[in-house]
Design a protein around this motif. Structure first.
Motif, PDB file in Angstrom:
ATOM      1  N   LEU A 134      -2.815   5.080  11.194  1.00 15.79           N
ATOM      2  CA  LEU A 134      -2.840   6.031  12.304  1.00 15.79           C
ATOM      3  C   LEU A 134      -3.302   7.408  11.846  1.00 15.79           C
ATOM      4  CD1 LEU A 134       0.534   5.082  14.069  1.00 15.79           C
ATOM      5  CD2 LEU A 134      -1.780   4.349  14.685  1.00 15.79           C
ATOM      6  N   PHE A 135      -3.138   7.670  10.543  1.00 14.56           N
ATOM      7  CA  PHE A 135      -3.545   8.964   9.973  1.00 14.56           C
ATOM      8  C   PHE A 135      -4.843   8.832   9.174  1.00 14.56           C
ATOM      9  CE2 PHE A 135       1.046   8.871  10.417  1.00 14.56           C
ATOM     10  CZ  PHE A 135       1.307  10.062  11.101  1.00 14.56           C
ATOM     11  N   GLY A 136      -5.526   7.720   9.361  1.00 13.18           N
ATOM     12  CA  GLY A 136      -6.806   7.521   8.700  1.00 13.18           C
ATOM     13  C   GLY A 136      -6.719   7.067   7.263  1.00 13.18           C
ATOM     14  N   VAL A 137      -5.539   6.619   6.834  1.00 13.11           N
ATOM     15  CA  VAL A 137      -5.359   6.155   5.459  1.00 13.11           C
ATOM     16  C   VAL A 137      -5.743   4.682   5.362  1.00 13.11           C
ATOM     17  CG1 VAL A 137      -3.726   5.849   3.563  1.00 13.11           C
ATOM     18  CG2 VAL A 137      -3.485   7.796   5.114  1.00 13.11           C
ATOM     19  N   LYS A 138      -6.549   4.347   4.370  1.00 16.91           N
ATOM     20  CA  LYS A 138      -6.955   2.966   4.174  1.00 16.91           C
ATOM     21  C   LYS A 138      -5.775   2.131   3.685  1.00 16.91           C
ATOM     22  CE  LYS A 138     -11.783   4.068   3.102  1.00 16.91           C
ATOM     23  NZ  LYS A 138     -12.877   3.947   2.095  1.00 16.91           N
ATOM     24  N   PRO A 139      -5.770   0.829   3.942  1.00 20.54           N
ATOM     25  CA  PRO A 139      -4.666  -0.036   3.497  1.00 20.54           C
ATOM     26  C   PRO A 139      -4.425   0.076   1.986  1.00 20.54           C
ATOM     27  CG  PRO A 139      -6.067  -1.229   5.027  1.00 20.54           C
ATOM     28  CD  PRO A 139      -6.776   0.070   4.733  1.00 20.54           C
ATOM     29  N   ILE A 140      -3.163   0.194   1.626  1.00 23.46           N
ATOM     30  CA  ILE A 140      -2.761   0.335   0.224  1.00 23.46           C
ATOM     31  C   ILE A 140      -2.113  -0.962  -0.244  1.00 23.46           C
ATOM     32  CG2 ILE A 140      -1.323   1.619  -1.410  1.00 23.46           C
ATOM     33  CD1 ILE A 140      -1.459   3.994   0.515  1.00 23.46           C
ATOM     34  N   SER A 141      -2.523  -1.430  -1.408  1.00 22.03           N
ATOM     35  CA  SER A 141      -1.920  -2.623  -1.994  1.00 22.03           C
ATOM     36  C   SER A 141      -0.732  -2.200  -2.853  1.00 22.03           C
ATOM     37  CB  SER A 141      -2.946  -3.394  -2.834  1.00 22.03           C
ATOM     38  OG  SER A 141      -2.357  -4.538  -3.418  1.00 22.03           O
ATOM     39  N   PHE A 142       0.429  -2.084  -2.231  1.00 19.05           N
ATOM     40  CA  PHE A 142       1.618  -1.600  -2.927  1.00 19.05           C
ATOM     41  C   PHE A 142       2.056  -2.534  -4.050  1.00 19.05           C
ATOM     42  CE2 PHE A 142       1.864   0.458   1.218  1.00 19.05           C
ATOM     43  CZ  PHE A 142       2.195   1.757   0.868  1.00 19.05           C
ATOM     44  N   LEU A 143       1.840  -3.831  -3.877  1.00 21.81           N
ATOM     45  CA  LEU A 143       2.287  -4.816  -4.854  1.00 21.81           C
ATOM     46  C   LEU A 143       1.155  -5.333  -5.733  1.00 21.81           C
ATOM     47  CD1 LEU A 143       4.676  -6.886  -2.560  1.00 21.81           C
ATOM     48  CD2 LEU A 143       5.269  -5.028  -4.123  1.00 21.81           C
ATOM     49  N   GLY A 144      -0.063  -4.824  -5.533  1.00 24.12           N
ATOM     50  CA  GLY A 144      -1.204  -5.292  -6.310  1.00 24.12           C
ATOM     51  C   GLY A 144      -1.947  -4.206  -7.042  1.00 24.12           C
ATOM     52  N   THR A 145      -1.448  -2.967  -6.974  1.00 29.70           N
ATOM     53  CA  THR A 145      -2.071  -1.844  -7.675  1.00 29.70           C
ATOM     54  C   THR A 145      -1.171  -1.441  -8.841  1.00 29.70           C
ATOM     55  OG1 THR A 145      -3.029  -1.057  -5.590  1.00 29.70           O
ATOM     56  CG2 THR A 145      -3.003   0.481  -7.456  1.00 29.70           C
ATOM     57  N   PRO A 146      -1.632  -1.564 -10.085  1.00 32.14           N
ATOM     58  CA  PRO A 146      -0.771  -1.276 -11.247  1.00 32.14           C
ATOM     59  C   PRO A 146      -0.119   0.097 -11.224  1.00 32.14           C
ATOM     60  CG  PRO A 146      -2.779  -2.373 -11.962  1.00 32.14           C
ATOM     61  CD  PRO A 146      -2.962  -2.078 -10.494  1.00 32.14           C
ATOM     62  N   ASP A 191       5.989  -8.888   3.701  1.00 28.83           N
ATOM     63  CA  ASP A 191       5.476  -8.722   5.061  1.00 28.83           C
ATOM     64  C   ASP A 191       5.284  -7.251   5.414  1.00 28.83           C
ATOM     65  OD1 ASP A 191       5.347 -11.437   5.604  1.00 28.83           O
ATOM     66  OD2 ASP A 191       7.408 -11.523   6.351  1.00 28.83           O
ATOM     67  N   VAL A 192       6.269  -6.439   5.071  1.00 30.35           N
ATOM     68  CA  VAL A 192       6.224  -5.021   5.439  1.00 30.35           C
ATOM     69  C   VAL A 192       5.111  -4.279   4.707  1.00 30.35           C
ATOM     70  CG1 VAL A 192       7.511  -2.850   5.309  1.00 30.35           C
ATOM     71  CG2 VAL A 192       8.662  -4.938   6.057  1.00 30.35           C
ATOM     72  N   LEU A 193       4.874  -4.642   3.435  1.00 31.10           N
ATOM     73  CA  LEU A 193       3.898  -3.911   2.618  1.00 31.10           C
ATOM     74  C   LEU A 193       2.528  -4.582   2.551  1.00 31.10           C
ATOM     75  CD1 LEU A 193       6.205  -2.952  -0.395  1.00 31.10           C
ATOM     76  CD2 LEU A 193       5.609  -1.556   1.578  1.00 31.10           C
ATOM     77  N   SER A 194       2.328  -5.638   3.309  1.00 35.80           N
ATOM     78  CA  SER A 194       1.025  -6.310   3.308  1.00 35.80           C
ATOM     79  C   SER A 194      -0.033  -5.428   3.961  1.00 35.80           C
ATOM     80  CB  SER A 194       1.120  -7.645   4.048  1.00 35.80           C
ATOM     81  OG  SER A 194       1.417  -7.433   5.423  1.00 35.80           O
ATOM     82  N   ALA A 195      -1.283  -5.845   3.852  1.00 38.54           N
ATOM     83  CA  ALA A 195      -2.387  -5.046   4.421  1.00 38.54           C
ATOM     84  C   ALA A 195      -2.229  -4.859   5.917  1.00 38.54           C
ATOM     85  CB  ALA A 195      -3.721  -5.725   4.109  1.00 38.54           C
ATOM     86  N   ASN A 196      -1.630  -5.824   6.596  1.00 39.19           N
ATOM     87  CA  ASN A 196      -1.411  -5.733   8.038  1.00 39.19           C
ATOM     88  C   ASN A 196       0.048  -5.461   8.385  1.00 39.19           C
ATOM     89  OD1 ASN A 196      -4.157  -6.405   8.581  1.00 39.19           O
ATOM     90  ND2 ASN A 196      -3.681  -8.586   8.303  1.00 39.19           N
ATOM     91  N   VAL A 252       3.976  -0.711   7.245  1.00 36.63           N
ATOM     92  CA  VAL A 252       3.684   0.525   6.505  1.00 36.63           C
ATOM     93  C   VAL A 252       2.204   0.873   6.578  1.00 36.63           C
ATOM     94  CG1 VAL A 252       3.734   1.633   4.237  1.00 36.63           C
ATOM     95  CG2 VAL A 252       5.641   0.181   4.957  1.00 36.63           C
ATOM     96  N   ASN A 253       1.337  -0.082   6.273  1.00 29.98           N
ATOM     97  CA  ASN A 253      -0.103   0.180   6.307  1.00 29.98           C
ATOM     98  C   ASN A 253      -0.611   0.419   7.728  1.00 29.98           C
ATOM     99  OD1 ASN A 253      -1.205   0.206   3.594  1.00 29.98           O
ATOM    100  ND2 ASN A 253      -0.597  -1.940   3.465  1.00 29.98           N
ATOM    101  N   THR A 254       0.001  -0.252   8.686  1.00 29.62           N
ATOM    102  CA  THR A 254      -0.370  -0.002  10.083  1.00 29.62           C
ATOM    103  C   THR A 254      -0.039   1.427  10.480  1.00 29.62           C
ATOM    104  OG1 THR A 254       0.027  -2.326  10.663  1.00 29.62           O
ATOM    105  CG2 THR A 254      -0.012  -0.734  12.470  1.00 29.62           C
ATOM    106  N   PHE A 255       1.111   1.896  10.043  1.00 28.80           N
ATOM    107  CA  PHE A 255       1.501   3.282  10.330  1.00 28.80           C
ATOM    108  C   PHE A 255       0.576   4.272   9.626  1.00 28.80           C
ATOM    109  CE2 PHE A 255       3.955   7.074   9.067  1.00 28.80           C
ATOM    110  CZ  PHE A 255       4.292   7.564  10.323  1.00 28.80           C
ATOM    111  N   LEU A 256       0.247   3.997   8.363  1.00 36.45           N
ATOM    112  CA  LEU A 256      -0.632   4.897   7.615  1.00 36.45           C
ATOM    113  C   LEU A 256      -2.039   4.926   8.211  1.00 36.45           C
ATOM    114  CD1 LEU A 256       0.413   4.065   3.927  1.00 36.45           C
ATOM    115  CD2 LEU A 256       1.035   6.075   5.274  1.00 36.45           C
TER     116      LEU A 256
END
Length: 296
Positions: free
Chosen positions: A141-153, A127-132, A135-139
């Motif tokens: 705010l600084f213009g960072v695109k959603p990161i797939s923490f559990l889906g990026t090798p 839940d915390v690391l999902s696209a919504n 963590v991604n919501t906070f990022l």
């Protein structure tokens, strides 16, 4: 010798139930290791054809196996390093807090995750690391695109490393805080008289006296070099990140449980167990020689 035995006999009697359980569930199953040297067929059981070292040869020639060893070492070593540095730093910072209520509150908060299983933690992290997620919501705010923490090798191993350190550093903090309480306050008083500030006191008093505990914890962790955390990774990884997230334990699970390659899985497990046993023995020898730690 007889007097010493009489004094210690109650403790030996208390060990009997544990020894019996270990014998039943850990030593009797040793017989099943012969599967690693057979072409195991569940219908034939332990009477399956004997193939000698063929299973080990097959495993060592698999590129996937070499990759899992690298992934295991990579994650476990960084987990070990972080599991030493972070608790030490946090214990030193927490030790500077004078208000006991605030100190105990922070100590409790960082210790709570240690009691949660990775099944629960995995649900929280999904839940915390999902696209919504947070963590991604906070990022964003600084213009960072959603990161797939559990889906990026490339990111997945570090997600495992950081989350494991975060979950477990509370226990290490308690250990180091206990070691800090054993330091003679008179040493700090003498340092203050000599004009030493807090940083100098930490550098020349706290860290040197804390070093035996740090060395002991570091040496004892050597036995877990090949244990990168099956329960954590199994609950969080997916086929997308097998290339960088697959470790020896998950590899054995897929071979033995999902693909029913019992002989191959047993061979891999036996290889890991032998290496781990050697590392545990070496770690205890080093702990005794370096820090004077001994079990008996």
């Amino acid at each position: 010798m007889l007097k010493k035995w009489k004094q210690q006999s109650p403790y030996h009697l208390m060990l009997i139930p544990s020894v019996v359980l270990v014998f039943i569930f850990s030593y009797i199953p040793f017989y099943g290791l012969i599967i690693a040297f057979q072409k195991y067929n569940p219908g034939l059981g332990f009477n399956s054809p004997w193939v000698g070292w063929d299973n080990f040869t097959h495993v060592f020639n698999q590129p996937n196996f070499v990759r899992t060893i690298w992934n295991t070492l990579y994650m476990s070593i960084f987990k070990m390093l972080g599991g030493i540095v972070v608790p030490v730093v946090f214990a030193l910072l927490l030790n500077e807090v004078l208000h006991n209520g605030i100190k105990r509150t922070f100590q409790t908060l960082v210790y709570i995750p240690n009691f949660l299983s990775w099944v629960i933690m995995a649900g929280i992290m999904l839940d915390v690391l999902s696209a919504n997620g947070i963590v991604n919501t906070f990022l964003s705010l600084f213009g960072v695109k959603p990161i797939s923490f559990l889906g990026t090798p490339s990111i997945f191993p570090w997600t495992m490393i950081v989350s494991d350190i975060w979950k477990g550093f509370g226990f290490g903090t308690v250990v180091y805080l206990a070691a800090l309480t054993s330091i003679d306050p008179g040493l700090y008083e003498a340092a203050v008289i000599d004009g030493a500030k807090r940083w100098k006191q930490t550098l020349y008093i706290t860290l040197p006296l804390l070093m035996p505990t740090i060395v002991l914890m570091s040496v004892l962790s050597l036995g877990n070099v090949l244990n990168a955390g099956f329960d954590q990774i199994y609950n969080l990884y997916s086929p997308v990140v097998y290339q960088t997230g697959d470790i020896i334990d998950t590899y054995v699970y897929r071979l033995g449980i999902q693909q029913a390659q019992y002989s191959i899985a047993t061979a891999v497990g036996l290889f890991k167990s032998v290496i781990s046993c050697i590392l545990v023995a070496v770690s205890y020898i080093l702990a005794y020689r370096v820090a004077g730690y001994r079990i008996f």
